[in-house]
Design an enzyme around this catalytic site. Structure first.
Site, PDB file in Angstrom:
ATOM      1  N   ILE A   1      13.632  39.685 -18.226  1.00 12.13           N
ATOM      2  CA  ILE A   1      12.658  39.944 -19.298  1.00 12.13           C
ATOM      3  C   ILE A   1      11.264  39.514 -18.829  1.00 12.13           C
ATOM      4  CG2 ILE A   1      12.184  39.699 -21.767  1.00 12.13           C
ATOM      5  CD1 ILE A   1      14.963  38.621 -22.161  1.00 12.13           C
ATOM      6  N   PRO A   2      10.643  40.261 -17.911  1.00  5.38           N
ATOM      7  CA  PRO A   2       9.264  39.931 -17.521  1.00  5.38           C
ATOM      8  C   PRO A   2       8.343  40.104 -18.732  1.00  5.38           C
ATOM      9  CG  PRO A   2       9.896  42.078 -16.657  1.00  5.38           C
ATOM     10  CD  PRO A   2      11.146  41.462 -17.212  1.00  5.38           C
ATOM     11  N   HIS A   3       7.402  39.195 -18.903  1.00  5.93           N
ATOM     12  CA  HIS A   3       6.528  39.269 -20.068  1.00  5.93           C
ATOM     13  C   HIS A   3       5.205  38.570 -19.789  1.00  5.93           C
ATOM     14  CE1 HIS A   3       9.030  35.627 -20.441  1.00  5.93           C
ATOM     15  NE2 HIS A   3       7.926  35.047 -20.926  1.00  5.93           N
ATOM     16  N   GLY A   4       4.233  38.834 -20.644  1.00  6.30           N
ATOM     17  CA  GLY A   4       2.920  38.210 -20.505  1.00  6.30           C
ATOM     18  C   GLY A   4       2.053  38.505 -21.716  1.00  6.30           C
TER      19      GLY A   4
END
Length: 704
Positions: free
Chosen positions: A616-619
């Site tokens: 779950i890459p996020h930013g």
């Protein structure tokens, strides 16, 4: 005390059965209606992009005794706002609330006056203000002669001139503030000149009230004018001088009370007392309130009082302007006489102010553009003119016709000037012939990499400043602004997404740098403690293992346009770029590179690969227009450094704005709750259509 009061009220024998209890009930009902009418008037004015006070005025006209207020209703045969007998349209009780409202308004106006800037530009402002006073009196005399005949020295004509003198500090200051021109040479000169005009105008008001205003005069009573004017000026000057000299002592006395709300209430109480003293001395009450505000503006509790008195201001503000609107007889206002002379008065008031204020500005070092800006800033009459006009009507100097003419002039100048001033301030041309003198203010910037760091540091910084004895006022503009004062030390802090910017005197820069140095060291120490106490890798492992409550509406956040059933990428960074491209094509990203950097920075700090083939890459970044999700499936798998060593086959990219992140953490938790087993991930990967994938996420979401 209450029971005898009620019994007394009920026992009064009034012809209509209107005892004191009924009168108070009626007053309470009236005030409630006035507040709501003023509120909706402001809302309408904002939609029409005109000053809010005009909306309140129109609301007052509609509900007032000359229009809807006199319509009979059950229980109120004469209407909710009947025309009051005795020569004044509304009841003394309701007008009393409006009078207190005017005191609160002028008290706040005084508090918001920057005394040091006023003194610095006092000479320029005085010359500009005197020019405005002279031409305004001339304008009022001209219109007065046209309407009532006689000489220009008739008190009624002079009173029209006094109404025309006033400049709306509030309206002009809002425009200057929006354009970041409050401390420009033109901005400071406008504010200084406005103060001079208002003081002289209100002093002349006291003179006119003191003269026999019931009749037009043929012989000018110069001796009376000199006596009353001298008395008014000495009282004003004496209280103002003493207030400024002893302002810090007054502030220290008020600070004996540690509760900030109580400090503000006591300060307002002082303003009411001085207002009463000024009225006794023959000056208007609003002058006394303004003097107290001006005196306290020079103390470190000025912002504390402003901040805590705001709810009182919000309560009284619509009452005052709406009640002023109720004094306007619409039939008189739309009569040909009022319309013709009101428009003439409004046009003359604009032209004469531009001449009277623009020419002196040219003579004290301003360019034609600078003089144009200053003259435009002096045109809106606004709230002070309405206060003076209301006093004129209540004292009998102005009749309905002259009051209507004064109101129409106020409306015209208040509507016409703001858009012109706004355009003039946008013009990049310099307003002064020479570079204006330094304000002796130093700007000290501290650059940080992210909003999160600033937020962590800001809390400790503000707490430290309070412990150091500073009073802090937070002002929400485009950026957050904090005004911090302690005695004579004044520091302003502007917080943008990545920069902390301090504005201060040169001698306070060392204090600011030491503050930031100590704050940064303390933040680093806290981070080290946090690192030793927590184990992020273990916490990441527990995200999937725990049962999770899911509040996510997947139909809202999942879109077929942002789903890829078979990613072409084989590396982590490429997969993130590919998913980001889906969000870009869907119109959800405004600054792709900024968003990409935010996501990759988060990934570098710790991998977002979990267990069972989930990543779950996020930013968070301002490059995202809203919280958005992209999903990519990779049957072969991509290395995301997952906790169990397996390749990621279901990759969810989540991006949200920094200022409005939305349910960011809920979505992270919701994904983990649906895909908490390898079997669940296998079923997700096997879906043949993007719509089926969305249905799967919705169907398997658990609500507890």
């Amino acid at each position: 005390l209450v029971v005898p009061f009620v019994i007394y009220g009920a026992s009064q024998d009034h012809s209509a059965g209107h005892g004191i209890t009924h009168q108070m009930m009626h007053l309470a009902l009236q005030i409630g209606i006035v507040i709501f009418a003023g509120y909706f008037g402001i809302k309408l004015a904002k939609k029409l992009r005109i000053p809010g006070i005009l909306g309140e005025l129109f609301a007052g006209i509609i509900i007032g005794p000359f229009l809807l207020g006199q319509i009979p209703l059950p229980g109120f045969p004469e209407g909710l706002f009947p025309l009051f007998e005795g020569g004044f349209p509304i009841s003394p009780e309701l007008f009393g609330f409006a009078t207190v409202a005017s005191i609160v308004l002028l008290f706040l106006t005084g508090l918001q006056t920057d005394l040091s800037l006023f003194l610095r530009y006092a000479l320029r402002g005085t010359l500009v203000g005197l020019g405005g006073v002279g031409v305004s009196l001339l304008t009022g005399s001209i219109v007065g002669i046209m309407v009532i005949g006689g000489t220009g020295f008739d008190p009624r004509s002079l009173f029209l001139g006094v109404v025309a003198i006033a400049t709306s500090v509030d309206i002009t200051a809002r425009i200057l503030n929006d354009r970041r021109k409050m401390t420009s040479p033109e901005g400071v000169t406008i504010l200084a000149a406005s103060v001079i005009e208002d003081v002289l105008g209100i002093t002349l008001l006291a003179v006119l009230i003191g003269i026999d205003h019931a009749q037009a005069i043929t012989t000018i009573p110069w001796a009376d004018i000199a006596r009353i004017g001298g008395k008014a000026f000495l009282v004003w000057l004496g209280f103002t001088t003493l207030g400024i000299i002893f302002s810090h002592q007054i502030g220290r006395i008020l600070k004996v009370e540690t509760n900030r709300s109580h400090i503000a209430v006591l300060a307002l109480g002082l303003a009411l007392i001085v207002a009463g003293i000024f009225e006794t001395a023959g000056l208007a009450m609003i002058i006394g309130a303004y003097v107290v505000g001006l005196s306290l503006s020079n103390t470190d509790i000025a912002y504390v009082i402003q901040e805590n008195i705001e709810p009182v201001h919000h309560f009284f503000d619509p009452i005052f302007f709406t009640v002023i609107g109720m004094l306007i007889n619409l039939q008189v206002l739309v009569s040909s006489e009022v319309m013709i002379y009101g428009i003439i008065f409004g046009g003359l008031a604009i032209v004469m102010k531009m001449i009277g204020c623009g020419l002196p500005a040219l003579g004290v070092g301003f360019t034609p553009m600078g003089a144009y800006r200053i003259s435009l800033g002096m045109i809106p009459r606004g709230e002070v003119a309405l206060i003076i006009a209301g006093i004129g009507l209540s004292t009998g100097i102005l009749d309905d016709t002259l009051f209507g003419i004064a109101i129409l002039m106020t409306l015209i100048t208040t509507i016409a000037a703001p858009p012109l001033l706004n355009m003039a301030l946008k013009n990049p041309r310099s307003g002064t012939r020479k570079s204006h003198e330094s304000q002796e203010q130093i700007i000290t910037d501290f650059e940080f990499g992210s909003r999160s760091l600033i937020e962590f540091l800001l809390r400790d910084l503000l707490s430290t400043m309070q412990n150091e004895g500073f009073f802090i006022h937070a002002a929400e503009l485009d950026d957050r602004v904090y005004h911090m004062r302690r005695d004579t030390v004044y520091i302003s802090l502007t917080v943008s997404p990545t920069v902390m910017s301090f504005t201060s005197k040169k001698e306070d820069v060392a204090f600011i740098k030491n503050l930031m140095y100590e704050g940064t060291l303390e933040l680093q120490a806290k981070v080290e403690v946090l690192k030793n106490m927590s184990k992020p890798i273990d916490m990441r492992a527990e995200i999937v293992d725990q049962e999770s409550r899911n509040f996510v509406n997947w139909y809202r956040y999942l879109d077929v346009e942002t789903i890829s059933l078979k990613l072409a990428s084989t590396t982590k960074e490429d997969a993130i770029r590919e998913l980001l491209e889906l969000l870009i094509k869907a119109g959800k990203i405004s600054e792709p590179e900024v968003v990409l950097e935010a996501v990759l920075n988060r990934e570098r700090s710790m991998s977002t690969g979990l267990k069972n083939g989930i990543a779950i890459p996020h930013g968070r970044s301002e490059g995202a227009r809203e919280l958005c999700v992209a999903v990519g499936l990779s049957p072969a798998g991509i290395d995301f450094s997952c906790l169990d060593g397996k390749l990621a086959r279901a990759i969810f990219l989540i991006v949200s704005p920094e200022r409005d992140p939305g349910p960011h953490l809920q979505i992270l938790s919701g994904i983990a709750s649906v895909l908490k087993s390898e079997d669940a991930v296998n079923q997700l990967v096997l879906h043949g259509t993007r719509s089926d994938l969305i249905s799967y996420m919705v169907k398997n979401s658990k609500r507890k």
